[in-house]
Design a protein around this motif. Structure first.
Motif, PDB file in Angstrom:
ATOM      1  N   UNK A 229      45.303  13.819  45.553  1.00 27.83           N
ATOM      2  CA  UNK A 229      46.523  14.529  45.942  1.00 27.83           C
ATOM      3  C   UNK A 229      46.501  14.832  47.438  1.00 27.83           C
ATOM      4  N   UNK A 230      45.339  15.276  47.917  1.00 32.06           N
ATOM      5  CA  UNK A 230      45.207  15.641  49.327  1.00 32.06           C
ATOM      6  C   UNK A 230      45.445  14.432  50.233  1.00 32.06           C
ATOM      7  N   UNK A 231      44.829  13.311  49.881  1.00 33.93           N
ATOM      8  CA  UNK A 231      44.982  12.102  50.695  1.00 33.93           C
ATOM      9  C   UNK A 231      46.452  11.699  50.786  1.00 33.93           C
ATOM     10  N   UNK A 232      47.155  11.801  49.650  1.00 36.05           N
ATOM     11  CA  UNK A 232      48.573  11.419  49.625  1.00 36.05           C
ATOM     12  C   UNK A 232      49.403  12.370  50.480  1.00 36.05           C
ATOM     13  N   UNK A 233      49.178  13.661  50.312  1.00 32.04           N
ATOM     14  CA  UNK A 233      49.996  14.651  51.021  1.00 32.04           C
ATOM     15  C   UNK A 233      49.695  14.640  52.523  1.00 32.04           C
TER      16      UNK A 233
ATOM     17  N   UNK B 102      56.745  14.883  50.020  1.00 32.50           N
ATOM     18  CA  UNK B 102      55.538  15.347  49.326  1.00 32.50           C
ATOM     19  C   UNK B 102      55.668  15.056  47.826  1.00 32.50           C
ATOM     20  N   UNK B 103      56.844  15.373  47.253  1.00 31.94           N
ATOM     21  CA  UNK B 103      57.063  15.120  45.825  1.00 31.94           C
ATOM     22  C   UNK B 103      56.968  13.627  45.523  1.00 31.94           C
ATOM     23  N   UNK B 104      57.533  12.813  46.406  1.00 33.50           N
ATOM     24  CA  UNK B 104      57.533  11.363  46.197  1.00 33.50           C
ATOM     25  C   UNK B 104      56.124  10.787  46.218  1.00 33.50           C
TER      26      UNK B 104
ATOM     27  N   UNK C 216      51.069  12.434  40.045  1.00 34.20           N
ATOM     28  CA  UNK C 216      51.388  13.853  39.833  1.00 34.20           C
ATOM     29  C   UNK C 216      52.904  14.059  39.856  1.00 34.20           C
ATOM     30  N   UNK C 217      53.522  13.915  38.668  1.00 39.41           N
ATOM     31  CA  UNK C 217      54.981  14.068  38.641  1.00 39.41           C
ATOM     32  C   UNK C 217      55.442  15.524  38.750  1.00 39.41           C
ATOM     33  N   UNK C 218      54.542  16.452  38.443  1.00 40.53           N
ATOM     34  CA  UNK C 218      54.937  17.870  38.509  1.00 40.53           C
ATOM     35  C   UNK C 218      54.466  18.467  39.822  1.00 40.53           C
ATOM     36  N   UNK C 219      55.416  18.717  40.709  1.00 38.85           N
ATOM     37  CA  UNK C 219      55.061  19.207  42.039  1.00 38.85           C
ATOM     38  C   UNK C 219      55.903  20.428  42.381  1.00 38.85           C
ATOM     39  N   UNK C 220      55.251  21.403  42.947  1.00 37.96           N
ATOM     40  CA  UNK C 220      55.971  22.562  43.456  1.00 37.96           C
ATOM     41  C   UNK C 220      55.619  22.686  44.937  1.00 37.96           C
ATOM     42  N   UNK C 221      56.641  22.664  45.783  1.00 41.90           N
ATOM     43  CA  UNK C 221      56.392  22.842  47.210  1.00 41.90           C
ATOM     44  C   UNK C 221      56.803  24.262  47.586  1.00 41.90           C
ATOM     45  N   UNK C 222      55.835  25.016  48.039  1.00 54.82           N
ATOM     46  CA  UNK C 222      56.078  26.409  48.400  1.00 54.82           C
ATOM     47  C   UNK C 222      56.109  26.519  49.915  1.00 54.82           C
ATOM     48  N   UNK C 223      57.124  27.191  50.419  1.00 52.28           N
ATOM     49  CA  UNK C 223      57.199  27.411  51.865  1.00 52.28           C
ATOM     50  C   UNK C 223      56.767  28.831  52.144  1.00 52.28           C
ATOM     51  N   UNK C 224      55.781  28.977  53.012  1.00 47.26           N
ATOM     52  CA  UNK C 224      55.358  30.323  53.381  1.00 47.26           C
ATOM     53  C   UNK C 224      55.587  30.537  54.867  1.00 47.26           C
ATOM     54  N   UNK C 225      56.106  31.702  55.210  1.00 45.40           N
ATOM     55  CA  UNK C 225      56.430  31.992  56.616  1.00 45.40           C
ATOM     56  C   UNK C 225      55.423  32.939  57.244  1.00 45.40           C
ATOM     57  N   UNK C 226      54.510  33.463  56.416  1.00 51.75           N
ATOM     58  CA  UNK C 226      53.474  34.333  56.967  1.00 51.75           C
ATOM     59  C   UNK C 226      52.103  33.813  56.581  1.00 51.75           C
TER      60      UNK C 226
END
Ligand SMILES: [Zn+2]
Length: 160
Positions: free
Chosen positions: A8-12, A62-64, A71-81
């Protein structure tokens, strides 16, 4: 690190910034964290500035790429802090930016202490005598500058 996490890491890590395709989100320091829970992946990203439109594209990418490596189940979380700073840009990222013709930002603290407002160096000739022409360059994430030495205009990565 498990095999799944490594995959997953290599892909992202290979996902690039749509506006600066030579830079990966790992180079930019935008990629904060990758977690795997069973077959679902949670990816945390921090935008280079609030409201950066490129982030929507990056989240989709990232999802693609994760779907492609199983890994078809992906959640992308945006954090600002904590907020993204130019210090998160890696050395590799800085080199790639300069080679691409965009002035890499100076590490925030040192330069500002010396010169007041940070002025980007010309990516073509390296001169520090540059002026800002516009707050917005070719995209909202960059500002437009001109080199007073070689007279060339150039984009600089925006510091926030
Ligand atoms: Zn120049």
């Amino acid at each position: 690190m498990t095999d799944a996490l490594a995959r997953a890491r290599a892909a992202v890590c290979a996902v690039t910034d749509p506006e600066i395709p030579v830079l990966t989100i790992a180079d930019l320091g935008v990629l904060r964290d990758i977690r795997i829970d069973g077959t679902s992946v949670e990816v945390t990203i921090t935008p280079t500035y609030t409201g950066c439109p490129a982030m929507t594209v990056i989240a989709l990418d990232i999802e693609t790429v994760l779907a492609r490596v199983g890994f078809p189940q992906v959640r992308v979380v945006t954090t600002l802090t904590p907020a993204w700073t130019t210090d998160w840009l890696t050395e590799d990222g800085r080199r790639k930016l300069a080679a691409y013709g965009i002035a890499p930002p100076e590490p925030a603290a040192g330069r500002r202490a010396l010169f007041g407002e940070p002025r980007p160096a010309c990516p073509r000739c390296g001169s520090l005598s540059t002026e800002q022409i516009s707050e917005f360059g070719s995209t909202a994430c960059k500002s437009l500058h001109r080199c007073l030495a070689c007279r060339e205009p150039f984009d600089a990565f925006k510091c926030h």
